[in-house]
Design a protein around this motif. Structure first.
Motif, PDB file in Angstrom:
ATOM      1  N   UNK A  89      -5.442  11.909 -13.189  1.00 55.51           N
ATOM      2  CA  UNK A  89      -5.977  13.268 -13.169  1.00 55.51           C
ATOM      3  C   UNK A  89      -6.209  13.732 -11.737  1.00 55.51           C
ATOM      4  N   UNK A  90      -6.618  12.812 -10.877  1.00 55.87           N
ATOM      5  CA  UNK A  90      -6.900  13.140  -9.472  1.00 55.87           C
ATOM      6  C   UNK A  90      -6.169  12.154  -8.561  1.00 55.87           C
ATOM      7  N   UNK A  91      -4.855  12.229  -8.524  1.00 55.21           N
ATOM      8  CA  UNK A  91      -4.101  11.255  -7.732  1.00 55.21           C
ATOM      9  C   UNK A  91      -4.444  11.292  -6.251  1.00 55.21           C
ATOM     10  N   UNK A  92      -4.840  12.466  -5.733  1.00 52.96           N
ATOM     11  CA  UNK A  92      -5.127  12.577  -4.308  1.00 52.96           C
ATOM     12  C   UNK A  92      -6.258  11.644  -3.881  1.00 52.96           C
ATOM     13  N   UNK A  93      -7.242  11.410  -4.763  1.00 51.46           N
ATOM     14  CA  UNK A  93      -8.341  10.493  -4.426  1.00 51.46           C
ATOM     15  C   UNK A  93      -7.838   9.066  -4.260  1.00 51.46           C
ATOM     16  N   UNK A  94      -6.991   8.639  -5.167  1.00 56.04           N
ATOM     17  CA  UNK A  94      -6.473   7.272  -5.125  1.00 56.04           C
ATOM     18  C   UNK A  94      -5.479   7.092  -3.985  1.00 56.04           C
ATOM     19  N   UNK A  95      -4.688   8.119  -3.742  1.00 56.23           N
ATOM     20  CA  UNK A  95      -3.748   8.074  -2.622  1.00 56.23           C
ATOM     21  C   UNK A  95      -4.523   7.989  -1.310  1.00 56.23           C
ATOM     22  N   UNK A  96      -5.623   8.728  -1.217  1.00 54.81           N
ATOM     23  CA  UNK A  96      -6.448   8.678  -0.007  1.00 54.81           C
ATOM     24  C   UNK A  96      -7.037   7.276   0.183  1.00 54.81           C
ATOM     25  N   UNK A  97      -7.553   6.689  -0.884  1.00 53.78           N
ATOM     26  CA  UNK A  97      -8.134   5.347  -0.806  1.00 53.78           C
ATOM     27  C   UNK A  97      -7.093   4.319  -0.378  1.00 53.78           C
ATOM     28  N   UNK A  98      -5.968   4.311  -1.064  1.00 48.87           N
ATOM     29  CA  UNK A  98      -4.914   3.338  -0.747  1.00 48.87           C
ATOM     30  C   UNK A  98      -4.290   3.664   0.605  1.00 48.87           C
ATOM     31  N   UNK A  99      -4.143   4.938   0.909  1.00 47.27           N
ATOM     32  CA  UNK A  99      -3.607   5.342   2.212  1.00 47.27           C
ATOM     33  C   UNK A  99      -4.481   4.875   3.360  1.00 47.27           C
ATOM     34  N   UNK A 100      -5.806   4.908   3.168  1.00 44.99           N
ATOM     35  CA  UNK A 100      -6.712   4.402   4.207  1.00 44.99           C
ATOM     36  C   UNK A 100      -6.527   2.895   4.392  1.00 44.99           C
ATOM     37  N   UNK A 101      -6.288   2.171   3.299  1.00 42.24           N
ATOM     38  CA  UNK A 101      -5.984   0.744   3.403  1.00 42.24           C
ATOM     39  C   UNK A 101      -4.709   0.522   4.196  1.00 42.24           C
ATOM     40  N   UNK A 102      -3.702   1.360   3.939  1.00 43.12           N
ATOM     41  CA  UNK A 102      -2.435   1.256   4.673  1.00 43.12           C
ATOM     42  C   UNK A 102      -2.651   1.541   6.159  1.00 43.12           C
ATOM     43  N   UNK A 138       0.825  -1.204   0.000  1.00 44.09           N
ATOM     44  CA  UNK A 138       0.000   0.000   0.000  1.00 44.09           C
ATOM     45  C   UNK A 138       0.865   1.262   0.000  1.00 44.09           C
ATOM     46  N   UNK A 139       1.893   1.287   0.825  1.00 38.48           N
ATOM     47  CA  UNK A 139       2.782   2.453   0.878  1.00 38.48           C
ATOM     48  C   UNK A 139       3.468   2.685  -0.467  1.00 38.48           C
ATOM     49  N   UNK A 140       3.950   1.617  -1.072  1.00 37.71           N
ATOM     50  CA  UNK A 140       4.604   1.708  -2.382  1.00 37.71           C
ATOM     51  C   UNK A 140       3.619   2.207  -3.435  1.00 37.71           C
ATOM     52  N   UNK A 141       2.403   1.661  -3.433  1.00 38.60           N
ATOM     53  CA  UNK A 141       1.400   2.070  -4.404  1.00 38.60           C
ATOM     54  C   UNK A 141       1.050   3.552  -4.246  1.00 38.60           C
ATOM     55  N   UNK A 142       0.931   4.026  -3.023  1.00 36.48           N
ATOM     56  CA  UNK A 142       0.673   5.459  -2.788  1.00 36.48           C
ATOM     57  C   UNK A 142       1.764   6.319  -3.411  1.00 36.48           C
ATOM     58  N   UNK A 143       3.002   5.926  -3.171  1.00 36.88           N
ATOM     59  CA  UNK A 143       4.138   6.673  -3.706  1.00 36.88           C
ATOM     60  C   UNK A 143       4.106   6.688  -5.240  1.00 36.88           C
ATOM     61  N   UNK A 144       3.829   5.539  -5.850  1.00 38.52           N
ATOM     62  CA  UNK A 144       3.805   5.440  -7.316  1.00 38.52           C
ATOM     63  C   UNK A 144       2.666   6.278  -7.892  1.00 38.52           C
ATOM     64  N   UNK A 145       1.502   6.237  -7.256  1.00 38.01           N
ATOM     65  CA  UNK A 145       0.364   7.032  -7.729  1.00 38.01           C
ATOM     66  C   UNK A 145       0.708   8.515  -7.680  1.00 38.01           C
ATOM     67  N   UNK A 146       1.326   8.952  -6.591  1.00 37.10           N
ATOM     68  CA  UNK A 146       1.683  10.371  -6.441  1.00 37.10           C
ATOM     69  C   UNK A 146       2.724  10.802  -7.463  1.00 37.10           C
ATOM     70  N   UNK A 147       3.689   9.943  -7.725  1.00 36.46           N
ATOM     71  CA  UNK A 147       4.826  10.330  -8.560  1.00 36.46           C
ATOM     72  C   UNK A 147       4.623  10.065 -10.045  1.00 36.46           C
TER      73      UNK A 147
END
Length: 134
Positions: free
Chosen positions: A41-54, A27-36
């Motif tokens: 178009x809206x990475x913050x939404x996906x980072x929030x979703x995956x971050x909540x899983x983390x 999850x942490x790796x996926x958040x980083x990849x989504x952000x970078x």
């Protein structure tokens, strides 16, 4: 007095610990990849979703570590190789090991990750067999 071996519940705790360690890292790796990546178009939404899983995984990991303390369990070596994940542990003086092969480890990870993301596991489609060639 003989030392009693580890119980099935304690083995299950160790297995959950290993799964949660890997899930949290993924999850942490996926958040980083989504952000970078710059692809979304809206990475913050996906980072929030995956971050909540983390975060869910981290809370469960903390609870298991507390349970380890009360049961005198310590995982002192974790290795992964082409076959799967191997761990050595101590439990009330008993030294043991656990090996989980990749197919079952990945399957359990996916089921848990879906749950931590708030997805239902009933949506999982079993892999389709390859079409026979003529």
């Amino acid at each position: 007095m003989a030392i009693s071996s580890i119980t099935s519940e304690e083995r299950s705790l160790i297995k959950s610990y290993l799964l949660l360690l890997f899930i949290h890292k993924v999850f942490e790796r996926d958040c980083r990849i989504i952000q970078e990546s710059g692809v979304f178009k809206t990475p913050q939404l996906y980072v929030e979703l995956v971050g909540n899983g983390a975060k869910r995984a981290a809370v469960l990991l903390k609870e298991i570590k507390q349970e380890f303390g009360s049961r005198m369990i310590k995982v002192f070596e974790i290795r992964r190789d082409r076959d799967g994940v191997k761990a050595r542990y101590a439990c009330r003086g008993y030294i043991g090991s656990m090996e989980i092969l990749w197919p079952s480890f990945r399957e359990e990870m996916m089921i848990r990750m879906r749950a931590y993301l708030g997805l239902t596991n009933s949506d999982i489609q079993p892999p389709q067999p390859a079409a026979a060639g003529h």
